[in-house]
Structure formats: structure tokens, C-alpha cells
Design an enzyme around this catalytic site. Structure first.
Site, PDB file in Angstrom:
ATOM      1  N   GLU A 193      25.275 -36.977  39.843  1.00 40.01           N
ATOM      2  CA  GLU A 193      26.879 -37.208  39.752  1.00 40.01           C
ATOM      3  C   GLU A 193      27.455 -37.994  40.639  1.00 40.01           C
ATOM      4  O   GLU A 193      28.441 -37.787  41.399  1.00 40.01           O
ATOM      5  CB  GLU A 193      27.652 -35.739  39.826  1.00 40.01           C
ATOM      6  CG  GLU A 193      27.264 -34.976  38.396  1.00 40.01           C
ATOM      7  CD  GLU A 193      28.507 -33.626  38.311  1.00 40.01           C
ATOM      8  OE1 GLU A 193      29.100 -33.320  39.210  1.00 40.01           O
ATOM      9  OE2 GLU A 193      28.544 -33.255  37.137  1.00 40.01           O
ATOM     10  N   GLU A 275      24.943 -31.762  31.116  1.00 39.98           N
ATOM     11  CA  GLU A 275      25.440 -30.586  31.361  1.00 39.98           C
ATOM     12  C   GLU A 275      26.410 -30.039  30.453  1.00 39.98           C
ATOM     13  O   GLU A 275      27.811 -30.751  30.192  1.00 39.98           O
ATOM     14  CB  GLU A 275      26.097 -30.631  32.782  1.00 39.98           C
ATOM     15  CG  GLU A 275      25.232 -30.896  34.005  1.00 39.98           C
ATOM     16  CD  GLU A 275      25.752 -30.418  35.370  1.00 39.98           C
ATOM     17  OE1 GLU A 275      27.045 -30.352  35.458  1.00 39.98           O
ATOM     18  OE2 GLU A 275      24.789 -30.777  36.279  1.00 39.98           O
TER      19      GLU A 275
END
Ligand SMILES: *[C@@H]1O[C@H](CO)[C@@H](O)[C@H](O)[C@H]1NC(C)=O
Ligand SMILES: *[C@@H]1O[C@H](CO)[C@@H](O)[C@H](O)[C@H]1NC(C)=O
Ligand SMILES: *[C@@H]1O[C@H](CO)[C@@H](O)[C@H](O)[C@H]1NC(C)=O
Length: 638
Positions: A193, A275
């Protein structure tokens, strides 16, 4: 003639050789014995054939290694055929150049068990992982001291040299487990991320990619995973490269909108949700987070049947597990709203913290069975069993190491020094005690600690006065004293966002009345990582103890131990150990978590020892017990 025939023969040999190479190359192209991305058909291929998968996150570092087989078997029995795991750097390099790959840190064993169960593996080695894990997995020593100002997750060479050393150890050990080398690893994430991080340093992401390529080779499938906000997609993916862009979003996002936006950054390649959140993380002091099973199933099914083509999903988390010991991380949206994560990482996941299957587990399995029946291995479900659980009743504490006896557990003691932080003391986790003695009584002063990291338990002449917590801007009024003791708890380093450089201990000024008492080198310091409670010298409890004391009790188990939970009874906040294992922090007065999970493998048939450090409210003598119950309590859903 003679002179012309030889070249002719050689030419022929060359031609045959060339054709041979062509045949080899062609065969290789048509049935490449490996795992790859088909950017034309937007799918993955394995040995030349389209490879379909549903992935689930399960972290080996959040479950004792004895239980890896059980958890992985259950994951596979749901129809999931890929297990995804982060690799936390601080778990494998706890101190500089001290590497640990054994026991609960033997991730190679984990990968082998996964393979034996027919699972493929998706690894996420960071070096930063977030994951509600202390400092996003980066070891404390990389942070250095505040003065150094190391900029993690950038091209700062001090940071990069630590990364290189670690990757030099880790990645060559993983290479044999790549699919092309006969192992189960099919996917490798680059960083994590990165688009959410303020640095937005492309050189850094390119550097990490090159480092991974150097160790893992040119054919390993690398990818990035980011949220789908514009900013995340600008700064996270490695545009125009062979690193696949994937995105993260939960069931409250519309998958088509998310992937359409991703398409504007990466025109082709498989659609991967790295995710997909079937639950969510908790913070101490906030309600337990939950996601409805119906919503999860509905949105998951939409992805499986998407009109956009094949969508590849990774559940984060499929099984959450536990933040044992002091590994929990924390969030901080803005100063001073520090939000530490509790010990349980149940996550409202399809499998509970103790590995039980839930309604959500079966809902997901049914969705897979409906849309991807070839992923279901029917005979596995009969092997899935919930753990046995038992309440062993009350455990009474009879022995004590009274405050300030905790000093005897110090791994380091320094006299007449400044207020060093944890990192300056080369201390990773736990507590630091700072003490200062005056020659005369200090009268009725107001104590102000603007930057407590994270909770300061204040003692005047060894008597507990109260606490100063990072999230509450509060002063304490002290009685007259000569000795001031500040026991500081590191409650978990921030693992996400702009406040990542989270030094622990006392980092700023301390004021007593009008005096700045943080200046000067007149403090005595004790490092208390509490990784050695077996050294504590206990005595029988005779008088009512106060906070800061360590208690000891015993209980007996007849027969084979079962899973159990510690219900904290009248205790307020602290740390608990069973048979020398640090179970983690308890804070039932804050919640949402009330009971702490004790896996059966931490227990003995016969006598077991329980040791507890209470920090804020020592119960009266008749209530000096905890209860072992047969059920969890991670809080009720908000
Ligand atoms: C495990 O326990 C849960 C809750 O009681 C139940 O719904 C589930 O069916 C059980 N799983 C198995 C495999 O028995
Ligand atoms: C305990 O922690 C200290 C400080 O972090 C460390 O130096 C020491 O090696 C640790 N001991 C063990 C047994 O892990
Ligand atoms: C704490 O005490 C200081 C004086 O040392 C004062 O300036 C400050 O306003 C006080 N803070 C609170 C929250 O009472």
C-alpha cells in the site's frame, strides 16, 4: 572440396542447432513450465494453462506453529486454493543481524505444509507490511533515534542498507519455494500500500523491485496492492513495468467502479482484489468491528460472476489469529488520537481466533462451490473440526513481586543519563522505568508529560499515583515526594499513515510545576522488555499490593489440555503470561476484547503457571484471581 565440405557440415549443424533452439523456444512459449500473467486474456497461467484461484490471508506469525496444519487445512476445505501471508521483518530480525527462522518463525515449514495440502502461496514480504503489527513489521532499530531522522520507506540509504541486509537473508531462502523451482509460491508483493504513504517515492519502489528481482529472478510474478483512491493509484503501482497492479477494497465498494478506475492506470492484466475485507480490525476503546455474512457473500459472488471478466480475490483476513506478546500495532488518524490494536486479531473473519468455522465460512464456501466448483475438494470438509474448549475455573494469585521489584527484571540499567527513548536503549518492546530522586521533598507539583509514548504509570516514592496516556491530554497532581518513577509502556508502534516514525518512551519535555525536568542527565533508567519473567523472585502475598506489581499463581490440568480463555475478573490493564509465554495485553475495562485466547499448545497436563503484571487497578485481596473460561469475548459487534 575438402575445404568447402566442412563449412557446409558446420552450416548444417548450425541450422539444426538453430531449429532445435527454435523448437525449444516455441515449446516453452506454448507450455511455459511456470506461473505467469497473460496480459492479453487478463488471466494467470500455470504451465501454460489458465489458472483460477481464490486466495485467503492467514498469517503464520499470528498462530502457534503447532496449529498451522489445522488452520491451513480449514482454509483449503473452504475451496480457497491460495494462502496469502505477510512476512514481518521484526519477527525474523528482532535485533540487528540476529535472524530467526525457527519455531513460530519457520515460515518455510508453513509454506511446506501449505503445499502438502494442495495450496499455492502468495507472499507479501514488505519490507513494510502494515498489518496492525508493530511499526508495520519494520524492526525498532531501523527507526533509529529521533535525532537521526531516518526516513523509512524512501531512498534514505540508512534505511535501504537495513532492507538489503534483511532481503539478502530472506529472499534467497524463499527462492527454492517459487513455483518455477518446484515450490508453491506463485505471487510476490512489492512493498505494501505504498500509495497511501506520503513519500510517493518512485525511485524507492523501483529499488525494492530490483532487489526482489535480483534475488528471485526475472520470472517471479511481482505485484503491488493499493487502495483505489486516485492518490493511492498514482503513488503505489509501478506504472509501465512488469509489476502487476492490484487493488484493495471491501464489500462496501462497488467492484466495477474500483476496477474501472484501476484500468485507467493499467489497461490490461488480470483483475485482482488483493484485500477483500470480510471483517475489520479493532482498536482498544472502540466497538468490535463486524461485517455481515450476507453482505460478504453477495459482494464476493458479484466478483466471481463479474461481467468485467475473471476477478481474483484475496480475503483479508480469512483467519485473523492473535497478536501475542507485544507485537500489536496502532493507528493514529491525527494527533493525539492514538489507537492501539488489541491482542485478539479475530477480525470477524470466516474462521475465529481459535480456528472455528463460522456461518461466514460456509457462506463463502457455498459461493465458491456455486461459481468455481472445480476449486472445491469435497472430502476435505469432513476433516474440519472445531477445537475442544474448556473452562478450568479460577486461578488465584498467592505470590507477588511488589513494585518496584520489577526492576530486578531489567535487561539494562543506566544511571545519571538523559531520558533515552526505547530505540536509544536498543529496546524493542515492553516497558522502561525512568526514575529521578530529589534531595528535598518536592511539594504538590503538577506533572505534565506532553508526549507520553504511550502510557506513563506515575509513582511517587514507589506509590502508584495515576497514569498519563497519549490519547488524553491530562496532567497529574503529585503529593510531596523525593523519588519520581515513570514506568512507560510501549503499547505498539504506529503501523500506518503519516505518523509512522513512532519513537517510544518519553520523547519530549516533562514539566513539574514550572520546572522542565527532562533536561539534564540525572535520570536512572531500567529496560524492562519483560521477556524474562521466569527470573522473577516471588514472595507470599501478605498485604494488599498496588499497581506495578507482578503476581503469580498456578493451576492444574488433568488430561489433554484444551483451548481456554482468560477472563480478567477484577483486573484493569496489564500483561499476562502462561508457562512463560506472553499472551499479550489485557484491558477489559476499555474493551472491546475481554477474554484472552490461550491455545491448548501453550498448556501442560499437570501444573501450569500464570504470571500477571497489573498496571492500573489492583483488585482487593479476595479478588486476586482470574477465571479460565471455555469461550472467547472479543466484544459484541457495533
Ligand atoms: C464450529 O462452531 C460453530 C459455532 O458453534 C458452528 O457454527 C460450526 O458449525 C462448528 N464447526 C464445525 C466444523 O463443527
Ligand atoms: C530480551 O529483550 C532485550 C531487549 O530488547 C534483548 O536484548 C534480549 O536479547 C532479549 N532476550 C531474549 C531472551 O529474547
Ligand atoms: C498542564 O500543566 C501545564 C503547566 O505545567 C499547563 O500549562 C497546562 O495547561 C496543563 N494542561 C492541562 C490539560 O491541564
Amino acid at each position: 572440396m575438402f575445404s568447402t565440405r566442412i563449412p557446409a557440415k558446420a552450416g548444417c549443424l548450425l541450422l539444426i542447432g538453430f531449429l532445435g533452439i527454435c523448437v525449444i523456444l516455441l515449446t516453452k512459449t506454448f507450455s511455459y513450465q511456470g506461473f505467469s500473467v497473460d496480459y492479453k486474456k487478463n488471466v494467470f497461467t500455470k504451465d501454460g494453462k489458465t489458472f483460477d484461484f481464490v486466495s485467503g490471508s492467514l498469517h503464520y506469525f499470528r498462530v502457534p506453529h503447532q496449529l498451522w496444519h489445522d488452520r491451513l487445512l480449514k482454509l483449503r476445505a473452504s475451496g480457497i486454493n491460495v494462502v496469502s501471508t505477510y512476512i514481518p521483518w521484526n519477527f525474523h530480525e528482532p535485533h540487528p543481524s540476529q535472524y530467526n527462522f525457527v519455531g513460530d518463525a519457520d515460515l518455510f515449514k508453513f509454506i511446506e505444509i501449505a503445499q502438502s495440502l494442495g495450496l499455492f502461496v502468495n507472499i507479501r514480504p514488505g519490507p513494510y507490511i502494515c498489518s496492525e503489527w508493530d511499526l508495520g513489521g519494520i524492526p525498532y532499530f531501523v527507526l533509529g533515534s529521533k535525532k537521526d531522522g531516518v526516513q523509512m520507506r524512501t531512498m534514505d540509504s540508512r534505511y535501504l542498507s537495513h532492507v538489503e541486509c534483511y532481503f539478502n537473508e530472506l529472499l534467497p531462502r524463499l527462492k527454492p519455494y517459487l513455483y518455477e523451482n518446484g515450490g508453491p509460491i506463485i505471487l510476490v508483493q512489492v512493498e505494501n500500500e505504498y500509495g497511501s504513504y506520503k513519500a510517493c517515492d518512485f525511485d524507492y519502489m523501483t529499488y525494492i523491485t530490483k532487489l526482489m528481482r535480483k534475488h528471485l529472478g526475472e520470472t517471479a510474478i511481482l505485484y503491488t496492492a493499493d487502495g483505489w483512491d486516485m492518490h493511492h493509484l498514482i503513488c503505489g503501482p509501478i506504472h509501465h513495468s512488469d509489476v502487476l497492479t492490484t487493488i484493495n477494497f471491501g464489500p462496501n465498494s462497488d467492484h466495477e467502479s474500483a476496477f474501472h478506475r484501476m484500468r485507467s492506470f493499467q489497461g490490461n492484466g488480470p483483475l485482482v482484489n488483493s484485500e477483500f475485507y470480510p471483517g475489520w480490525l479493532d482498536h482498544w476503546g472502540e466497538p468490535h468491528q463486524c461485517k455481515s455474512s450476507n453482505l460478504v457473500r453477495t459482494e464476493f459472488t458479484k466478483m466471481l460472476k463479474s461481467a468485467m471478466g475473471n476477478v481474483f480475490v484475496n480475503f483479508y483476513m480469512f483467519f485473523g489469529g492473535t497478536n501475542f506478546a507485544f507485537y500489536n500495532g496502532a493507528n493514529m488518524a491525527f494527533e493525539p488520537k492514538y489507537q492501539p490494536d488489541p491482542t485478539s486479531y479475530d477480525y470477524d473473519a470466516p474462521m475465529t481466533e481459535s480456528g472455528d468455522t463460522t456461518q461466514k465460512y460456509y457462506a463463502i464456501r457455498n459461493a465458491i462451490k456455486e461459481s468455481r466448483p472445480h476449486l472445491i475438494d469435497e472430502h476435505l470438509l469432513s476433516k474440519v473440526v472445531n477445537s475442544t474448549k474448556q473452562g478450568y475455573g479460577r486461578v488465584k494469585f498467592h505470590e507477588i513481586l511488589k513494585y518496584p521489584g520489577i526492576k530486578s527484571l531489567a535487561t539494562k540499567q543506566l544511571n545519571n543519563v538523559p531520558l533515552f527513548t526505547f530505540e536509544e536503549l536498543q529496546q524493542d518492546y515492553g516497558f522502561v522505568l525512568y526514575e529521578k530522586t530529589y534531595s528535598n521533598f518536592y511539594h504538590n507539583a503538577e506533572l505534565e508529560i506532553p508526549e507520553p509514548r504511550d502510557m506513563v504509570y506515575v509513582f511517587a516514592d514507589d506509590k502508584y499515583i495515576g497514569k498519563i496516556y497519549r490519547s488524553e491530554n491530562k496532567n497529574l497532581t503529585l503529593p510531596s515526594f523525593t523519588k519520581l518513577g515513570l514506568l512507560v509502556e510501549n503499547m505498539g508502534r504506529i503501523n500506518y499513515g503519516p505518523f509512522l516514525h513512532d519513537y517510544k518512551g518519553i520523547v519530549g519535555a516533562i514539566k513539574l510545576g514550572q520546572d522542565d525536568v527532562s533536561k539534564g542527565a540525572d535520570w536512572n533508567i531500567w529496560s524492562l522488555p519483560l521477556n524474562n519473567t521466569e527470573l522473577a523472585q516471588f514472595e507470599t502475598i501478605k498485604i494488599q499490593p498496588g499497581p506495578g506489581s507482578i503476581l503469580r499463581g498456578e493451576f492444574t490440568i488433568h488430561g489433554k489440555p484444551a483451548d481456554t480463555w482468560v477472563k480478567m475478573s477484577k483486573f484493569g490493564k496489564g500483561v499476562i503470561f502462561i508457562n512463560g509465554r506472553n499472551l499479550g495485553r489485557y484491558w477489559p475495562i476499555k474493551g472491546p476484547q475481554k477474554n484472552l485466547y490461550v491455545p491448548s499448545v501453550f498448556l501442560n497436563t499437570g501444573i501450569n503457571e500464570m504470571v500477571l503484571l497489573e498496571l492500573v487497578q489492583m483488585p482487593s485481596e479476595k479478588d486476586l484471581y482470574v477465571e479460565l473460561v471455555g469461550y472467547p469475548d472479543v466484544g459484541s459487534c457495533n
